[in-house]
Design a protein around this motif. Structure first.
Motif, PDB file in Angstrom:
ATOM      1  N   ALA A   1       0.832  -1.201   0.000  1.00  0.00           N
ATOM      2  CA  ALA A   1       0.000   0.000   0.000  1.00  0.00           C
ATOM      3  C   ALA A   1       0.867   1.252   0.000  1.00  0.00           C
ATOM      4  N   LEU A   2       1.948   1.203   0.772  1.00  0.00           N
ATOM      5  CA  LEU A   2       2.835   2.362   0.872  1.00  0.00           C
ATOM      6  C   LEU A   2       3.478   2.675  -0.481  1.00  0.00           C
ATOM      7  N   VAL A   3       4.028   1.633  -1.095  1.00  0.00           N
ATOM      8  CA  VAL A   3       4.698   1.824  -2.370  1.00  0.00           C
ATOM      9  C   VAL A   3       3.693   2.226  -3.450  1.00  0.00           C
TER      10      VAL A   3
ATOM     11  N   ALA B   1       8.631  -3.201 -10.710  1.00  0.00           N
ATOM     12  CA  ALA B   1       9.873  -3.655 -10.084  1.00  0.00           C
ATOM     13  C   ALA B   1       9.658  -3.912  -8.606  1.00  0.00           C
ATOM     14  N   ALA B   2       8.807  -3.082  -7.975  1.00  0.00           N
ATOM     15  CA  ALA B   2       8.613  -3.238  -6.544  1.00  0.00           C
ATOM     16  C   ALA B   2       7.759  -4.458  -6.235  1.00  0.00           C
ATOM     17  N   LEU B   3       6.716  -4.694  -7.021  1.00  0.00           N
ATOM     18  CA  LEU B   3       5.715  -5.662  -6.565  1.00  0.00           C
ATOM     19  C   LEU B   3       5.677  -6.976  -7.329  1.00  0.00           C
ATOM     20  N   LEU B   4       5.777  -6.943  -8.663  1.00  0.00           N
ATOM     21  CA  LEU B   4       5.468  -8.169  -9.410  1.00  0.00           C
ATOM     22  C   LEU B   4       6.409  -9.302  -9.061  1.00  0.00           C
ATOM     23  N   THR B   5       7.716  -9.029  -9.031  1.00  0.00           N
ATOM     24  CA  THR B   5       8.634 -10.113  -8.693  1.00  0.00           C
ATOM     25  C   THR B   5       8.453 -10.538  -7.239  1.00  0.00           C
TER      26      THR B   5
ATOM     27  N   GLY C   1      15.851 -12.494   7.959  1.00  0.00           N
ATOM     28  CA  GLY C   1      16.591 -11.667   7.015  1.00  0.00           C
ATOM     29  C   GLY C   1      15.894 -11.596   5.673  1.00  0.00           C
ATOM     30  N   ALA C   2      15.417 -12.750   5.174  1.00  0.00           N
ATOM     31  CA  ALA C   2      14.779 -12.777   3.853  1.00  0.00           C
ATOM     32  C   ALA C   2      13.513 -11.933   3.846  1.00  0.00           C
ATOM     33  N   VAL C   3      12.683 -12.078   4.898  1.00  0.00           N
ATOM     34  CA  VAL C   3      11.435 -11.313   4.939  1.00  0.00           C
ATOM     35  C   VAL C   3      11.744  -9.821   5.070  1.00  0.00           C
ATOM     36  N   TYR C   4      12.705  -9.517   5.930  1.00  0.00           N
ATOM     37  CA  TYR C   4      13.071  -8.120   6.125  1.00  0.00           C
ATOM     38  C   TYR C   4      13.599  -7.535   4.823  1.00  0.00           C
ATOM     39  N   TYR C   5      14.452  -8.326   4.151  1.00  0.00           N
ATOM     40  CA  TYR C   5      15.026  -7.832   2.905  1.00  0.00           C
ATOM     41  C   TYR C   5      13.956  -7.668   1.826  1.00  0.00           C
ATOM     42  N   THR C   6      12.946  -8.550   1.846  1.00  0.00           N
ATOM     43  CA  THR C   6      11.854  -8.409   0.881  1.00  0.00           C
ATOM     44  C   THR C   6      11.140  -7.075   1.069  1.00  0.00           C
ATOM     45  N   MET C   7      10.831  -6.744   2.328  1.00  0.00           N
ATOM     46  CA  MET C   7      10.137  -5.476   2.575  1.00  0.00           C
ATOM     47  C   MET C   7      11.007  -4.293   2.179  1.00  0.00           C
ATOM     48  N   HIS C   8      12.276  -4.379   2.562  1.00  0.00           N
ATOM     49  CA  HIS C   8      13.221  -3.330   2.197  1.00  0.00           C
ATOM     50  C   HIS C   8      13.291  -3.183   0.681  1.00  0.00           C
ATOM     51  N   ASP C   9      13.299  -4.336   0.006  1.00  0.00           N
ATOM     52  CA  ASP C   9      13.471  -4.301  -1.437  1.00  0.00           C
ATOM     53  C   ASP C   9      12.241  -3.731  -2.135  1.00  0.00           C
ATOM     54  N   ILE C  10      11.045  -4.021  -1.599  1.00  0.00           N
ATOM     55  CA  ILE C  10       9.833  -3.451  -2.182  1.00  0.00           C
ATOM     56  C   ILE C  10       9.940  -1.927  -2.176  1.00  0.00           C
ATOM     57  N   VAL C  11      10.324  -1.385  -1.032  1.00  0.00           N
ATOM     58  CA  VAL C  11      10.390   0.073  -0.910  1.00  0.00           C
ATOM     59  C   VAL C  11      11.526   0.639  -1.764  1.00  0.00           C
TER      60      VAL C  11
END
Lengths: 108, 506
Positions: B93-95, B251-255, B331-341
């Motif tokens: 939602a943020l992105v 780039a943020a969401l589909l992958t 780490g993976a979940v955190y990195y996923t959120m970081h990567d979305i943003v």
């Protein structure tokens, strides 16, 4: 039935591997039909009963695969329609329906 | 139903319903552009608020489910909201908000009139639906919703490059969706169910023997195609083609949706044969990082560099899943959120640079930092965050994943290699983005303010918003950590998910 599915997949893959965009689209459509047929085969073909389970129903079909296929067919239909329009539009704009010419960047 | 407050569970559907209703309304009022802009932004802001509330709620009271149509779990379709899904919904939602804000200023009236806003919201319906659903076929349907919206968004505008790339993108995704259906058919024939919790129970019962592992690999191929894990050959072209805002949301969401589904499938369903499936994923992740890194270094076009960075991060996140310890998953979940943003931010910044310079080729631009200092510093911050410099947001994920890889390495030599590739890929990210920074922002200013092709007016604010979020993700990691830590508990214990969905009966 598995032979038919295999045949559909073979034809589909052959068409997808060709260079003509129209053939590729038809190929994806045929592969999808193969997949739909696969679902209904995997759900168990027929044992005579309808897909309804009521009071005293002796035998019945598993209704779920049919529901799945109905959805998949609709999606496939929309997809094919969209791809056809897209192919026509790219044919008029890009001037080709050969997939190997659709590469690289265009200078606008 | 195992929950105390059944009425409250209806909230679970809100992240789906809000964009759907907004999308339909936008379709109806297609000629009233000011209304469309305001309502779209408002709807995403509401969605963000709701998602935040859901995160709090789920963190407090555990997994929530909504049985659609009142059918009990294995028979009807359920929506399952666990903390992982809730966190990703919030990031989405943020992105979405930031990209939409950017789009309002940059996309152009022509595209706005041709259903840009409805399509954008339908894309979010697909994304949110994929996060929420607890049914495999329903997941396929949401994937299709998302993909259809993305096909049209990609081709909207109808330039030659867009048409050309949409053709490839659409054909590839149609084929992978067909493979998805094939996988579902096989799975249904073995287990007789499509509810993911029920599937997990049945697969555990029969044991994941040869045939089911083959099915697992079929699914791996499908989702790797969607996520761009090794099978990313379609990705660079199609993400380069659309305008900045659309590229950013892609780039943020589909992958990430593909990655989320890989998380789900291989922690909930196919976790019995990690020596086959996870080994395969490890090889794919390593190759993805290496090839993506080489691709990013070889490019001399901003867009090219950015899309290959998307590829690298996919490989990195999946390597966290491969290590599969609790720290690596955090780490993976955190990195996923970081990567979305961050990927959204990077594409928005890149789009702004291209809008200003009028070209994407970094050799033809120079000295932008003199006229656009804010833009330059944000880009610098982003590239540091992406390469994992502390205390920015990429650091937490990277340190956890690589630490776990190194400590597991004594058991399996391959994990050393994977962790090493992870580190090297960070350097590649740093190098490729620094190349943009040095060429684009340093040096002689070649463009005077009058010669610029576009302005940064209105485009900087969404970037600032995302930069602030990125800083929060890095500096506020302490604050966020308990949530992520709790989110991965369901990934480590499929039993919790199963119990929440099916109750005590099974």
């Amino acid at each position: 039935m598995s032979v038919v599915i295999g045949l559909l997949f073979t034809i589909g893959v052959y068409l997808v591997l060709s260079k003509n965009l129209l053939r590729i689209i038809l190929g994806t459509s045929i592969i999808s039909h193969g997949a739909n047929l696969l679902i209904i085969t995997m759900g168990g073909l027929k044992n005579g009963g309808p897909a309804l389970l009521g009071e005293g129903a002796g035998s019945f079909m598993d209704p779920l695969p049919q529901a799945l296929i109905l959805t998949a067919i609709v999606i496939n239909f929309a997809m094919t329609a969209f791809l056809m329009v897209l192919a026509y539009r790219s044919y008029t704009d890009l001037g080709t329906d050969q997939i190997h010419e659709l590469r690289g960047a265009h200078d606008e | 139903m195992s929950c105390g407050v059944p009425m409250m569970n209806n909230l679970v559907i809100l992240p789906l319903l809000i964009p759907l209703v907004t999308g339909i309304l936008m379709g109806i009022y297609k000629n009233n552009l000011p209304l469309q802009r305001r309502v779209s932004l408002f709807s995403l802001a509401v969605n963000f608020g709701v998602s935040l509330y859901l995160v709090q709620w789920v963190a407090g009271s555990g997994i929530r489910i909504l049985e659609l149509g009142g059918w009990p779990a294995p028979f009807g379709i359920v929506l399952v909201l666990d903390l992982l899904a809730a966190l990703l919904l919030t990031a989405t939602a943020l992105v979405g908000f930031a990209c939409l804000l950017y789009a309002v200023h940059s996309i152009g009236e022509d595209k706005e009139r041709h259903y840009f806003y409805p399509l954008f919201h339908f894309l979010l319906v697909g994304v949110n639906g994929s996060f929420l659903t607890g049914d495999l076929f329903n997941l396929f349907v949401f994937f299709e919703v998302m993909l259809f919206a993305s096909y049209v968004l990609l081709s909207l505008g109808g330039t030659k490059i867009q048409l050309q790339e949409t053709v490839k993108y659409a054909v590839i995704n149609t084929l992978s969706s067909t493979l998805f259906v094939v996988g579902i058919a096989y799975l249904y024939s073995v287990t007789g169910t499509l509810n993911m919790a029920h599937l997990s129970v049945r697969i555990a019962e029969v044991g994941q023997a040869g045939f089911l592992t083959v099915v697992a690999v079929v699914f791996l191929i499908v989702f790797s195609l969607k996520a761009g894990l090794l099978l990313y050959f379609w990705l660079p072209g199609s993400y380069m083609a659309p305008p900045g805002a659309v590229g950013a949301i892609f780039a943020a969401l589909l992958t990430k949706v593909g990655i989320y589904v890989i998380f789900r499938m291989y922690t909930l369903l196919f976790y019995h044969q990690p020596e086959i499936t996870h080994w395969l994923m490890a090889v794919m992740a390593g190759l993805t990082m290496l090839l993506g890194g080489i691709g990013a270094i070889a490019q001399w076009d901003i867009r090219g560099i950015l899309v290959y960075n998307v590829v690298i991060s996919v490989g990195f996140i999946i390597s966290g899943l491969v290590f599969a310890t609790s720290d690596a998953l955090v780490g993976a979940v955190y990195y996923t959120m970081h990567d979305i943003v961050l990927k959204a931010l990077l594409f928005l910044l890149g789009g702004t640079v291209i809008a200003i310079a009028g070209t994407g080729k970094i050799k033809e631009m120079s000295g932008l930092i003199r006229s656009h200092p804010l833009l330059g510093w944000m880009f610098f911050l982003t590239l540091l965050a992406l390469s994992g410099v502390p205390p920015l947001s990429g650091f937490v994920g990277k340190v956890l994943i690589i630490k776990e890889g190194l400590s597991l390495g004594s058991g399996h030599r391959g994990f050393y290699l994977l962790a090493g590739i992870g580190l090297v890929s960070s350097l590649m990210v740093l190098y490729s983005l620094l190349k943009v920074f040095i060429n684009g922002f340093w040096g002689e200013t070649v463009l005077s303010t009058e010669m610029e092709k576009g302005t940064e007016r209105g485009l900087v604010f969404p970037c600032l918003l995302l930069t602030a979020v990125s800083l929060f993700l890095g500096l506020g990691a302490e604050l966020l950590y308990p949530y992520v830590d709790q989110a991965i508990i369901t990934m480590l214990n499929p039993g919790l998910y199963i119990e929440a969905v099916l109750g005590e009966v099974f």
